[in-house]
Design an enzyme around this catalytic site. Structure first.
Site, PDB file in Angstrom:
ATOM      1  N   TYR A  56       1.537  -0.903   0.176  1.00 37.59           N
ATOM      2  CA  TYR A  56       0.314   0.377  -0.678  1.00 37.59           C
ATOM      3  C   TYR A  56       1.467   1.271   0.267  1.00 37.59           C
ATOM      4  CZ  TYR A  56      -3.899  -3.583   1.332  1.00 37.59           C
ATOM      5  OH  TYR A  56      -4.247  -4.020   1.716  1.00 37.59           O
ATOM      6  N   HIS A 124       0.180 -12.224   1.238  1.00 35.86           N
ATOM      7  CA  HIS A 124      -1.203 -11.021   0.492  1.00 35.86           C
ATOM      8  C   HIS A 124      -1.506 -11.127  -0.988  1.00 35.86           C
ATOM      9  CE1 HIS A 124      -2.254  -6.402  -0.295  1.00 35.86           C
ATOM     10  NE2 HIS A 124      -2.722  -7.009  -0.467  1.00 35.86           N
TER      11      HIS A 124
END
Length: 431
Positions: A56, A124
């Site tokens: 992110y 992830h």
């Protein structure tokens, strides 16, 4: 079957503040966001868990900077809040699940977040790599958990629910130990409910105790003004037909004679409220942020046993405050919610309003899904056709220096490389 103790389902708060919005995908300049104010206000309002990722952009750094402040050190000891982050995804087309990269990524997250341990670490977006790679990363995270304690709980995250189920089942079969947590996003929304219909029973059977529902707006799809356009442009994978159907549903909402009928308001409340119930079996009994001042309450005292866990991202303090108002209103509407409303100072009128709003949202949700028609439960392909992982060979990074002490120095963290086997990369991790 072996299980991490104590179970994460007894600890994790059912409302998690997500930080994917601290990123140029969702905002033109994440550094211009009031991230410190958001984090401080979240803690002040009772939020006790934050989800982030190295993928992110600057999110981990921004979250870590907000937590490494005098306000937090003086008022919120590290043991009172949860940090959830991820490993493996580097960029949109680059993934590395090798043991060496997992160690590097965990160490980097510890430094960025100014902490000596991570409560949860996910692998992830697991659909982009092979099952063998996922197993390698899970085993390395568990080695860190058991060896140095810098990781407390281990899970996986991703979009396609069937892939998440298959991998959870594979991990249980190959290791004899279930994953602690599996997070999906955009799969329990007004448009797509496959997290409940398809994934929940299989994940429960695979021994997974906590299944958070993230991105209740479908990565910004369920908004009156359409998908968010940040500095990276239009990143959203939804097809034009689905977008057109969402716009038609939004237009339908605008024509209804019901207060607070905007699509995103209905979508947020519907997902939070329904997953709180539908996801309860794979939920948690942590602090529900009910608004009862300075009380580390458990949900069994205020509205039942477990609550389904949701992750909500915001870009400003006003959005956070509105989210908390909605969340607490939902708590007031639970079976024993009158006690919550009274003890928090909101009162019985708030409970009555919550029950009325619950009915309004049901009516609007039914109409929205009727407009969406065949797009209900549609899931876009992930990874997209033709995807190639550009990380062809693992890059073994040089050891990182020990991070500088924060103002409220915690006990010195153990290096995640302590006790590492020299042949980690050569271990037989085939699924």
């Amino acid at each position: 079957m072996p299980q991490t103790s104590p179970p994460l389902s007894t600890l994790l708060p059912p409302l998690v503040c997500g930080t994917a919005t601290f990123n140029s995908q969702y905002n033109p300049d994440p550094y211009a966001l009031p991230t410190t104010a958001i984090v401080h206000e979240a803690l002040s309002l009772g939020v006790r868990a934050f989800d982030t990722s190295p993928y992110y952009g600057p999110a981990e750094d921004l979250l870590g900077a907000a937590l490494d402040t005098l306000f937090v050190h003086q008022n919120f000891p590290r043991r009172d809040y949860f940090l959830l982050t991820k490993v493996g995804r580097i960029s949109s087309d680059e993934f590395d699940y090798s043991a060496s990269w997992v160690r590097h990524s965990v160490q980097r997250s510890l430094e960025r977040l100014h902490t000596s341990y991570l409560d949860v670490v996910y692998c992830h977006d697991v659909e982009f790599v092979s099952s063998a790679e996922v197993l390698t990363a899970v085993r390395e995270l568990r080695r860190l958990r058991d060896g140095t304690g810098v990781v407390k709980y281990v899970g996986i995250s991703g979009y396609p629910v069937t892939t998440l189920c298959e991998l959870a089942e594979m991990v249980l079969e190959k290791t004899g130990e279930p994953l602690d947590i599996v997070m999906s996003y955009a799969n329990f929304t007004l448009q797509n409910t496959r997290l409940a219909s398809v994934a929940r029973p299989r994940l429960e059977a695979a021994g997974v105790k906590v299944v958070p529902n993230a991105s209740v707006l479908g990565m910004g799809l369920l908004r009156q003004k359409g998908v968010p356009i940040g500095a990276q442009g239009d990143f959203h994978p939804s097809p034009h037909g689905l977008r057109a159907a969402i716009q038609a549903a939004s237009d339908w909402c605008d024509m209804q004679d019901i207060k607070d009928k905007r699509l995103e308001k209905v979508a947020i409340r519907w997902s939070l409220e329904n997953w709180m119930r539908v996801g309860a079996n794979v939920g948690s009994t942590g602090d529900p942020a009910s608004g009862i001042p300075w009380t580390r309450e458990k949900t069994e005292k205020y509205g039942g046993d477990k609550l389904g866990v949701s992750v909500m991202g915001v870009s400003n303090v006003e959005e956070l405050q509105e989210t908390m108002r909605v969340w607490r209103s939902i708590l007031d509407g639970l079976e024993d919610g009158e006690k919550t409303a009274v003890c928090s100072g909101r009162g019985t009128n708030d409970r009555a309003w919550s029950l009325k709003r619950q009915e309004d949202v049901k009516t609007l949700a039914h109409g929205i899904q009727k407009v969406l028609g065949g797009w209900v439960d549609y899931a876009w392909p992930s990874p997209p056709p033709g995807f190639v992982n550009k990380r062809s060979a693992p890059a073994v990074p040089a050891p990182l220096p020990t991070p500088a002490a924060s103002p409220d120095q915690l006990p010195k963290q153990a290096s995640i490389n302590e006790g590492s086997e020299a042949n980690d990369l050569n271990m037989n991790y085939s699924p």
